[in-house]
Design an enzyme around this catalytic site. Structure first.
Site, short mmCIF file in Angstrom:
data_model
loop_
_atom_site.label_atom_id
_atom_site.label_comp_id
_atom_site.label_asym_id
_atom_site.label_seq_id
_atom_site.Cartn_x
_atom_site.Cartn_y
_atom_site.Cartn_z
N GLU A 169 -5.37 -9.47 -10.75
CA GLU A 169 -5.30 -10.32 -9.56
C GLU A 169 -6.00 -11.66 -9.81
O GLU A 169 -5.46 -12.73 -9.46
CB GLU A 169 -5.94 -9.61 -8.38
CG GLU A 169 -5.17 -8.39 -7.90
CD GLU A 169 -5.89 -7.67 -6.76
OE1 GLU A 169 -6.75 -8.28 -6.11
OE2 GLU A 169 -5.59 -6.49 -6.52
N THR A 201 -7.10 -3.70 -12.04
CA THR A 201 -6.19 -4.32 -11.07
C THR A 201 -6.77 -5.64 -10.58
O THR A 201 -6.05 -6.65 -10.46
CB THR A 201 -5.95 -3.38 -9.87
OG1 THR A 201 -5.41 -2.14 -10.35
CG2 THR A 201 -5.00 -4.01 -8.88
N ASN A 235 -11.93 -5.39 -0.80
CA ASN A 235 -12.06 -4.75 0.52
C ASN A 235 -12.73 -3.39 0.28
O ASN A 235 -12.07 -2.42 -0.10
CB ASN A 235 -10.70 -4.59 1.18
CG ASN A 235 -10.79 -4.08 2.61
OD1 ASN A 235 -11.63 -3.26 2.93
ND2 ASN A 235 -9.92 -4.58 3.47
N LYS A 253 -1.98 -11.75 -0.66
CA LYS A 253 -3.22 -12.26 -0.08
C LYS A 253 -3.25 -13.79 -0.12
O LYS A 253 -3.75 -14.44 0.80
CB LYS A 253 -4.42 -11.68 -0.83
CG LYS A 253 -4.60 -10.18 -0.61
CD LYS A 253 -5.82 -9.63 -1.33
CE LYS A 253 -6.01 -8.16 -1.02
NZ LYS A 253 -7.19 -7.58 -1.70
N GLU A 290 -11.15 0.50 -0.55
CA GLU A 290 -11.44 1.18 -1.82
C GLU A 290 -12.08 2.53 -1.57
O GLU A 290 -11.74 3.52 -2.25
CB GLU A 290 -12.34 0.31 -2.69
CG GLU A 290 -11.66 -0.95 -3.19
CD GLU A 290 -12.58 -1.83 -4.02
OE1 GLU A 290 -13.72 -1.38 -4.34
OE2 GLU A 290 -12.19 -2.96 -4.36
N ARG A 310 0.97 0.52 -11.85
CA ARG A 310 -0.03 0.49 -10.77
C ARG A 310 -0.97 -0.69 -10.92
O ARG A 310 -1.26 -1.41 -9.95
CB ARG A 310 -0.83 1.81 -10.77
CG ARG A 310 -2.10 1.81 -9.90
CD ARG A 310 -1.78 1.53 -8.46
NE ARG A 310 -2.96 1.56 -7.61
CZ ARG A 310 -3.82 0.55 -7.45
NH1 ARG A 310 -3.63 -0.59 -8.12
NH2 ARG A 310 -4.85 0.67 -6.64
N ARG A 313 0.83 -1.21 0.00
CA ARG A 313 0.00 0.00 0.00
C ARG A 313 0.86 1.25 0.00
O ARG A 313 0.50 2.26 -0.61
CB ARG A 313 -0.95 -0.01 1.20
CG ARG A 313 -2.09 -1.00 1.03
CD ARG A 313 -3.14 -0.89 2.12
NE ARG A 313 -4.19 -1.90 1.92
CZ ARG A 313 -4.50 -2.85 2.79
NH1 ARG A 313 -3.84 -2.93 3.93
NH2 ARG A 313 -5.45 -3.72 2.53
#
Length: 287
Positions: free
Chosen positions: A276, A272, A193, A165, A197, A154, A18
């Site tokens: 993932e 993103t 989450n 995770k 966000e 990003r 983060r």
């Protein structure tokens, strides 16, 4: 913005990731501000609008992007697991290869830069620039490439997020089961989450509001507040940049702060997550 990926012994923790992603927000906002100073210059995005001596038939931006990435490829930029080129058939590095720790599984196999490129050219550029042609083609394309590279990094950082995770002991077994089941919907729920966000979007609005104001006359008042152009600088009272702070009239900034928020909400976050999900679905391929 960059991490030393040569020294990673394992996937970075979410808190560490983060920090990197927050710094990338700054990079993206400033890159958008830099691009917005030039007009749309739509000619640079259309194929066959300019004649190239080497016979290239694509757009000026695509040609320039390939030239830039060819140079970067020679100095090993795209050997790094957090860098992804927009063009194919790039030259080999002139430097010897670096040995990156195998933190990610097959890191280069997932590349959604085509989607990022189309989103940027068709949605972002028209939103942040004034219509028209100011003939600043080289300068505009240079800023475009900076924006594209920052957005790509990003979004593809989602692989590190997914790996972190996946390695979390609290959810590892559930991820393994869902991956074996190819359960995309449940994986998406597990990855998401909502609170994080929401905080991200609030922070982005505050940053875009602050960074986008004209600070050429900024000064520090005796009470410690910052003033610019005869008024207090907006966005510093709360990271939420609440609507009450800007509701009287739309504050004119160098880049529309609402557009920055919508860019992340509608594109950066979903893309993103796409990275993932794709990464996780292939996480057990070699097991």
């Amino acid at each position: 913005m960059s991490r030393n990926l040569l020294i990673l012994a394992a996937a970075p923790k979410l808190s560490e990731l983060r920090d990197t992603l927050v710094r990338l927000e700054d990079t993206i906002i400033f890159a958008l501000i830099e691009r917005s100073q030039f007009k749309h210059n739509s000619n640079i995005y259309a194929a066959n609008e300019m004649r190239f001596r080497d016979g290239y038939s694509g757009s000026f931006l695509s040609w320039f992007l390939k030239e830039v990435e060819s140079v970067h490829a020679k100095v090993r930029r795209y050997q790094s697991p957090d860098e992804y080129p927009f063009t194919d058939n790039l030259p080999d590095p002139v430097l010897p290869p670096l040995e990156y720790p195998p933190v990610l599984v097959d890191p280069q196999s997932i590349n959604i830069n085509d989607e990022i490129f189309n989103m940027y050219v068709n949605t972002v550029v028209p939103g942040i620039t004034a219509q028209g042609d100011d003939t600043n083609y080289g300068s505009s394309a240079t800023r475009d490439i900076e924006c594209l590279q920052a957005l790509s990094r990003r979004i593809h950082y989602g692989k590190f997020v997914a790996e972190s995770k996946f390695q979390d002991p609290k959810t590892h077994d559930e991820y393994v089961q869902l991956i074996k089941e190819k359960n995309r919907d449940r994986l998406m729920e597990l990855l998401t989450n909502v609170h994080v966000e929401e905080q991200l979007l609030k922070r982005l609005k505050a940053k875009a509001l602050i960074y986008g104001q004209d600070l050429s006359t900024a000064s520090l008042s005796p009470d410690g507040s910052i003033n610019a152009n005869g008024r207090a600088l907006l966005g510093l009272n709360s990271l939420s940049a609440s609507s009450s702070e800007v509701s009287d009239d739309k504050i004119k900034t160098r880049v529309d702060y609402d557009l920055v928020v919508s860019l992340y909400r509608d594109y950066v976050i979903p893309l993103t997550k796409e990275v993932e999900i794709e990464y996780l679905l292939h996480r057990l391929d070699n097991n």
